[in-house]
Every structure is written in structure tokens, then in C-alpha cells.
Write an enzyme that holds these catalytic residues in place. Structure first.
Site, short mmCIF file in Angstrom:
data_model
loop_
_atom_site.label_atom_id
_atom_site.label_comp_id
_atom_site.label_asym_id
_atom_site.label_seq_id
_atom_site.Cartn_x
_atom_site.Cartn_y
_atom_site.Cartn_z
N HIS A 72 38.38 43.57 26.22
CA HIS A 72 37.07 43.77 26.83
C HIS A 72 36.80 45.26 26.95
O HIS A 72 37.71 46.05 27.24
CB HIS A 72 37.03 43.14 28.23
CG HIS A 72 37.00 41.65 28.21
ND1 HIS A 72 36.39 40.91 29.20
CD2 HIS A 72 37.51 40.74 27.34
CE1 HIS A 72 36.52 39.62 28.94
NE2 HIS A 72 37.20 39.50 27.81
N GLU A 74 35.47 47.04 29.21
CA GLU A 74 35.83 47.61 30.50
C GLU A 74 37.33 47.89 30.58
O GLU A 74 37.76 48.95 31.05
CB GLU A 74 35.46 46.66 31.66
CG GLU A 74 34.01 46.29 31.73
CD GLU A 74 33.73 44.94 31.07
OE1 GLU A 74 34.11 44.75 29.90
OE2 GLU A 74 33.13 44.09 31.73
N CYS A 102 33.45 40.35 33.96
CA CYS A 102 34.02 39.04 34.23
C CYS A 102 35.08 39.15 35.33
O CYS A 102 35.38 40.24 35.82
CB CYS A 102 34.63 38.47 32.95
SG CYS A 102 36.13 39.35 32.42
N CYS A 105 38.04 41.53 34.32
CA CYS A 105 37.66 42.95 34.39
C CYS A 105 37.40 43.39 35.83
O CYS A 105 37.79 44.49 36.22
CB CYS A 105 36.45 43.21 33.51
SG CYS A 105 36.82 42.97 31.76
#
Length: 170
Positions: A72, A74, A102, A105
Site C-alpha cells: 500500500h 501509505e 484502510c 495502514c
């Protein structure tokens, strides 16, 4: 779309004024998202800046490229920022990301001690800062951070919608 600053009354977050640099850094996160799309990734981009406005790290989504759930944008940006700062703590740093983080994260953001998160598009099916939960302000956790939602949300949403529209048409 006007950014939505969450308030103590509505969502439990601190009432925030939109910072002057928020749009500038979100535009840079959008450029990262466009790079992700060019890689065949879901177009999500992230930028981490320090309190003086210096960019510490940036990333695109890399799940497909690196073949990892942990790709991801992030998480990659957090990892890079920690390496650059030689610390696992991102105190006085702000994350700009094009999609609401999410749960995975958001958990990493709590653990990193980030001070603030600014995101573009809400994620009604997976967002953990506002849509499904408010992990950034959960009093049961050992750290909380400020959240500003909706900065360049229309651009962020359009990028994602167009990406998935193209995917479905293939």
C-alpha cells in the site's frame, strides 16, 4: 469539493483548519497516484512531509509490482520515511494520501506516531479513519492523530473510478 474537517462533535477528531499547503501536497500525492496507474497499480499515492513542509518520502501503490499485500502506498511511504529519519517515530509529520487509509495502514499510522493525515477520497468499503471506523482518534489506542478528509476528493475519486472503469472494459 470542499474538504471536510472533522470536528469533535461529529467524529471525535480535533477541529482543524485547512492548512495552506494541503492542496499543494495533495496534488503531489495525486501525481504519485498517476505514476501508480502507469505501473498498472490501483492509482493511490502518498507523500509524508515534516513540520517545516519538507518532503520526507513519497510512494505509489506497489501491491502488484512487488507482489505483496504490504505494498500500500501509505505503508511504503511510512517505511521510507522511517529509514530516512532513522526512527520508527514520525512525530510532527503529515501523511497526504489520495484514498482514505484502510485498517492495516491506519494501524501503521498509529504505530508510527504520525501527527496528521490528510486524505482525498473516502473509502466506504475499507476506510478506517472515518468511513468504517475512526482509528486515528480511538481512545483505546496509545496514539491519536488529526485527520482532514476530502482534500481534492473529486480528483482522487475520478482517478480511481476511471481506472476501474478501464479495467472492467478489458
Amino acid at each position: 469539493m470542499t474538504p471536510k474537517n472533522t470536528s469533535v462533535d461529529a467524529k471525535g477528531y480535533n477541529n482543524l483548519d485547512l492548512h495552506p499547503q494541503d492542496e499543494k501536497f495533495m496534488r503531489l500525492a495525486l501525481k504519485q497516484a498517476q505514476k501508480a496507474e502507469q505501473l498498472g497499480e490501483v492509482p493511490i499515492g502518498a507523500i509524508i512531509v515534516d513540520k517545516s513542509g519538507k518532503i520526507i518520502s513519497k510512494s505509489t501503490n506497489l501491491r502488484e509490482t512487488k507482489l505483496t499485500t504490504l505494498g500500500h502506498a501509505e505503508l511504503v511511504a511510512i517505511h521510507r520515511a522511517c529509514k530516512k529519519l532513522n526512527s520508527w517515530r514520525l512525530i510532527d509529520c503529515t501523511l497526504y494520501v489520495t484514498l482514505e487509509p484502510c485498517f492495516m495502514c491506519a494501524g501503521a499510522l498509529v504505530q508510527s506516531r504520525i501527527s496528521r493525515v490528510v486524505y482525498g477520497a473516502a473509502d466506504p468499503k475499507g476506510g478506517a479513519l472515518e468511513s468504517l471506523s475512526q482509528l486515528g482518534n480511538d481512545p483505546r489506542l496509545n496514539h491519536r492523530f488529526n485527520v482532514t478528509a476530502g482534500v481534492l476528493a473529486e480528483e482522487s475519486t475520478a482517478l480511481l473510478k476511471n481506472f476501474f472503469k478501464k479495467k472492467r472494459s478489458k
